[in-house]
Design an enzyme around this catalytic site. Structure first.
Site, mmCIF file in Angstrom:
data_model
loop_
_atom_site.group_PDB
_atom_site.id
_atom_site.type_symbol
_atom_site.label_atom_id
_atom_site.label_comp_id
_atom_site.label_asym_id
_atom_site.label_seq_id
_atom_site.Cartn_x
_atom_site.Cartn_y
_atom_site.Cartn_z
ATOM 1 N N LYS A 85 4.201 -1.010 3.824
ATOM 2 C CA LYS A 85 4.858 0.283 4.092
ATOM 3 C C LYS A 85 4.620 0.850 5.487
ATOM 4 O O LYS A 85 4.965 2.010 5.741
ATOM 5 C CB LYS A 85 4.418 1.305 3.045
ATOM 6 N N SER A 125 12.847 4.963 -0.904
ATOM 7 C CA SER A 125 12.348 5.940 0.063
ATOM 8 C C SER A 125 13.504 6.742 0.646
ATOM 9 O O SER A 125 14.625 6.229 0.775
ATOM 10 C CB SER A 125 11.642 5.175 1.193
ATOM 11 N N TYR A 150 11.035 -1.812 7.909
ATOM 12 C CA TYR A 150 10.532 -1.309 6.628
ATOM 13 C C TYR A 150 11.648 -0.595 5.862
ATOM 14 O O TYR A 150 11.921 -0.879 4.699
ATOM 15 C CB TYR A 150 9.343 -0.355 6.829
ATOM 16 N N LYS A 154 13.863 -1.506 2.245
ATOM 17 C CA LYS A 154 14.065 -0.658 1.054
ATOM 18 C C LYS A 154 15.556 -0.578 0.722
ATOM 19 O O LYS A 154 15.956 -0.650 -0.438
ATOM 20 C CB LYS A 154 13.510 0.745 1.308
ATOM 21 N N ARG A 293 7.823 10.490 18.642
ATOM 22 C CA ARG A 293 7.592 9.104 18.192
ATOM 23 C C ARG A 293 8.958 8.464 17.962
ATOM 24 O O ARG A 293 9.821 9.063 17.331
ATOM 25 C CB ARG A 293 6.794 9.149 16.883
HETATM 26 P P1 NAD Z 1 0.043 1.334 -0.941
HETATM 27 O O1 NAD Z 1 -0.010 0.381 0.199
HETATM 28 O O2 NAD Z 1 -1.119 2.207 -1.190
HETATM 29 O O3 NAD Z 1 0.358 0.540 -2.293
HETATM 30 C C1 NAD Z 1 1.076 -0.670 -2.327
HETATM 31 C C2 NAD Z 1 0.256 -1.651 -3.156
HETATM 32 O O4 NAD Z 1 0.972 -2.886 -3.236
HETATM 33 C C3 NAD Z 1 -1.100 -1.963 -2.513
HETATM 34 O O5 NAD Z 1 -2.107 -1.844 -3.502
HETATM 35 C C4 NAD Z 1 -0.960 -3.396 -2.024
HETATM 36 O O6 NAD Z 1 -2.189 -4.087 -2.044
HETATM 37 C C5 NAD Z 1 0.061 -3.966 -2.984
HETATM 38 N N1 NAD Z 1 0.882 -5.072 -2.470
HETATM 39 C C6 NAD Z 1 1.524 -5.134 -1.279
HETATM 40 N N2 NAD Z 1 2.213 -6.290 -1.173
HETATM 41 C C7 NAD Z 1 2.008 -6.967 -2.344
HETATM 42 C C8 NAD Z 1 2.450 -8.214 -2.836
HETATM 43 N N3 NAD Z 1 3.229 -9.006 -2.104
HETATM 44 N N4 NAD Z 1 2.039 -8.596 -4.068
HETATM 45 C C9 NAD Z 1 1.230 -7.812 -4.802
HETATM 46 N N5 NAD Z 1 0.776 -6.609 -4.383
HETATM 47 C C10 NAD Z 1 1.167 -6.195 -3.165
HETATM 48 O O7 NAD Z 1 1.383 2.190 -0.763
HETATM 49 P P2 NAD Z 1 1.901 3.453 -1.569
HETATM 50 O O8 NAD Z 1 1.924 4.586 -0.638
HETATM 51 O O9 NAD Z 1 1.189 3.585 -2.856
HETATM 52 O O10 NAD Z 1 3.405 3.022 -1.795
HETATM 53 C C11 NAD Z 1 3.852 2.410 -2.993
HETATM 54 C C12 NAD Z 1 5.317 2.062 -2.852
HETATM 55 O O11 NAD Z 1 6.053 3.242 -2.561
HETATM 56 C C13 NAD Z 1 5.627 1.090 -1.721
HETATM 57 O O12 NAD Z 1 6.665 0.218 -2.143
HETATM 58 C C14 NAD Z 1 6.118 1.987 -0.610
HETATM 59 O O13 NAD Z 1 6.988 1.321 0.262
HETATM 60 C C15 NAD Z 1 6.842 3.052 -1.400
HETATM 61 N N6 NAD Z 1 6.950 4.327 -0.678
HETATM 62 C C16 NAD Z 1 5.829 4.891 -0.162
HETATM 63 C C17 NAD Z 1 5.922 6.072 0.556
HETATM 64 C C18 NAD Z 1 4.714 6.683 1.206
HETATM 65 O O14 NAD Z 1 4.880 7.439 2.159
HETATM 66 N N7 NAD Z 1 3.497 6.431 0.736
HETATM 67 C C19 NAD Z 1 7.175 6.692 0.707
HETATM 68 C C20 NAD Z 1 8.286 6.096 0.137
HETATM 69 C C21 NAD Z 1 8.172 4.897 -0.558
HETATM 70 C C1 WQD Z 2 5.663 13.249 9.153
HETATM 71 C C2 WQD Z 2 5.884 14.182 10.337
HETATM 72 C C3 WQD Z 2 5.971 13.012 12.426
HETATM 73 C C4 WQD Z 2 1.806 11.665 12.334
HETATM 74 C C5 WQD Z 2 7.184 7.854 6.942
HETATM 75 C C6 WQD Z 2 8.148 6.710 6.787
HETATM 76 C C7 WQD Z 2 8.939 6.885 5.527
HETATM 77 C C8 WQD Z 2 8.021 7.116 4.328
HETATM 78 C C9 WQD Z 2 6.997 8.166 4.569
HETATM 79 C C10 WQD Z 2 7.554 5.124 3.186
HETATM 80 C C11 WQD Z 2 6.880 13.631 11.364
HETATM 81 C C12 WQD Z 2 4.769 13.935 12.393
HETATM 82 C C13 WQD Z 2 3.011 12.248 12.017
HETATM 83 C C14 WQD Z 2 1.073 12.148 13.467
HETATM 84 C C15 WQD Z 2 2.803 13.777 13.842
HETATM 85 N N1 WQD Z 2 7.244 5.964 4.020
HETATM 86 N N2 WQD Z 2 3.500 13.292 12.764
HETATM 87 N N3 WQD Z 2 1.607 13.179 14.166
HETATM 88 O O1 WQD Z 2 7.772 9.653 9.428
HETATM 89 O O2 WQD Z 2 8.489 11.342 7.670
HETATM 90 O O3 WQD Z 2 7.928 9.051 6.996
HETATM 91 O O4 WQD Z 2 6.319 7.914 5.806
HETATM 92 O O5 WQD Z 2 8.618 4.964 2.659
HETATM 93 O O6 WQD Z 2 9.710 5.735 5.385
HETATM 94 O O7 WQD Z 2 9.019 6.679 7.899
HETATM 95 O O8 WQD Z 2 6.122 10.536 7.691
HETATM 96 O O9 WQD Z 2 3.782 11.254 7.760
HETATM 97 O O10 WQD Z 2 4.584 9.573 9.460
HETATM 98 O O11 WQD Z 2 5.347 11.944 9.631
HETATM 99 O O12 WQD Z 2 3.229 14.695 14.529
HETATM 100 O O13 WQD Z 2 -0.004 11.631 13.826
HETATM 101 O O14 WQD Z 2 4.647 14.312 11.039
HETATM 102 O O15 WQD Z 2 6.551 12.998 13.715
HETATM 103 O O16 WQD Z 2 7.576 14.725 11.884
HETATM 104 P P1 WQD Z 2 7.649 10.186 8.061
HETATM 105 P P2 WQD Z 2 4.867 10.769 8.628
#
Ligand code: NAD
Ligand code: WQD
Length: 338
Positions: A85, A125, A150, A154, A293
């Protein structure tokens, strides 16, 4: 739905979801390769719930292991969190991201089909909307162009799952588009444990507050937003986790393919996040304004109505709880699970 395979179940969102599944008496089977986690989160979840999950250490790209899991357990549905991610890393290593996130999901779905398990909740996402044309974002808007591999991965998985459903309507698929997860379980025992320098705002803020990092770089203050800094829809990880339990109900109702935003509908700027965090934690968060960024959008927040109407889900926890809980987790576990 009784027995759920949770891929990525020891990660940040996965661990909070497994906790709620165990509390609700589901049988939980976890598959995780620990590429961004360890079994420590599960140990703590088991301590908190007094219940146990079955853990397989391995990869969603490993067909033999998937075969073993689906043969050994009568699985009713899959919650699929596993994936990589980190946005910046995905720009450097696109093939690694497409292989993990797209091929990994394809391989998982193949194994599911072979074993007649056709119920899946997928972690998508808000990034699939690309640069928002209108706000708030609702699910009927067309998807955009994510600015990094990334995000593309998705979107590709969403498209793949849509085609899968078109070809075989026995599948039930819930696409959950998360906005910005933040916070931690109120116990302070589980939370987000990023490797190295955090990419996301909240873990960066908490590490500045503990003194681990000197200051927060605020990426740009010249956006077209009230204070010029980026606006996002932060959602408490417990609310997000609860959305998955509601999504399982939807699978049981034979949902077909459905898509829901999981967000609060409320946007906060970076500076508002800093101020609210300082208030909730009593800590100072020094910051410096730095250039934007690359790939960031000005503002992004959800219209969460559809999930309220069709899943009976709304976010209950506000920014205060997100900040307090993130701080409790970070201050009592300064090195995460290590
Ligand atoms: P995370 O990295 O904490 O959790 C992902 C887990 O998947 C980890 O435990 C990792 O070890 C495991 N993993 C990765 N690749 C693997 C593979 N090939 N086989 C088995 N296990 C694997 O991330 P998270 O924040 O808990 O996110 C969970 C899901 O939600 C992800 O798919 C992420 O893309 C999605 N997501 C996260 C966010 C966010 O900001 N955290 C936002 C939108 C979507
Ligand atoms: C939030 C805000 C930054 C860090 C990302 C992925 C998205 C999703 C969630 C997985 C923005 C600002 C951040 C810092 C800052 N992930 N910022 N200083 O970019 O909305 O989303 O994570 O699906 O796909 O793109 O989240 O937490 O990185 O940033 O000023 O050191 O904080 O510019 O405005 P974002 P973020």
């Amino acid at each position: 739905m009784k027995s759920i395979l949770v891929t990525g179940g020891t990660g940040y969102i996965g661990s909070h979801t497994v906790l709620q599944l165990l509390d609700a008496n589901f049988e939980v089977i976890i598959l995780d390769n620990f590429s961004n986690s360890s079994d420590e989160s599960l140990k703590r979840v088991e301590k908190l719930t007094g219940k146990q999950a079955k853990l397989y250490e391995g990869d969603i790209r490993d067909s033999d292991l998937l075969n073993t899991i689906f043969t050994s357990h009568k699985i009713d549905g899959v919650i699929h969190f596993a994936g990589l991610k980190a946005v910046g890393e995905s720009v450097e290593k696109p093939l690694m991201y497409y292989e993990n996130n797209v091929y990994g999901t394809l391989n998982l779905c193949k194994a599911m089909a072979e074993h007649g398990v056709k119920n899946i909740v997928f972690s998508s996402s808000a990034t699939v909307y690309g640069d928002p044309v209108v706000l708030p974002l609702n699910e009927n808007l067309p998807t955009g162009t994510p600015t990094n591999p990334y995000g593309q991965s998705k979107l590709m998985v969403e498209l793949m799952l849509k085609d899968l459903y078109k070809a075989d309507s026995e599948w039930n698929i819930v696409l959950l588009r998360y906005f910005n997860p933040a916070g931690a379980h109120p116990s302070g025992l589980i939370g987000e444990d990023p490797n190295g320098i955090p990419n996301n705002l909240m873990p960066f803020i908490t590490q500045v507050a503990t003194g681990k990092r000197e200051f927060l770089s605020v990426f740009g203050d010249d956006y077209d937003t009230p204070d010029g800094t980026g606006v996002r829809d932060y959602i408490h990880v417990d609310d997000l986790a609860n959305g998955h339990l509601k999504a399982l109900n939807k699978l049981s109702d034979k949902a077909g393919l459905v898509t829901y935003n999981l967000g609060t509908g409320q946007g906060y700027s970076v500076l508002e996040m800093v101020t609210n965090f300082e208030k909730a934690s009593g800590q100072k968060v020094p910051y410096k304004i730095t250039p934007r960024r690359s790939g960031d959008v000005a503002a992004c927040y959800a219209d969460p109505k559809l999930a309220a109407e069709e899943l009976g889900w709304t976010a209950n926890k506000g920014l205060k709880e997100m900040c307090e809980d993130s701080w409790r987790w970070q201050s009592t576990n300064p090195n995460g699970y290590k």
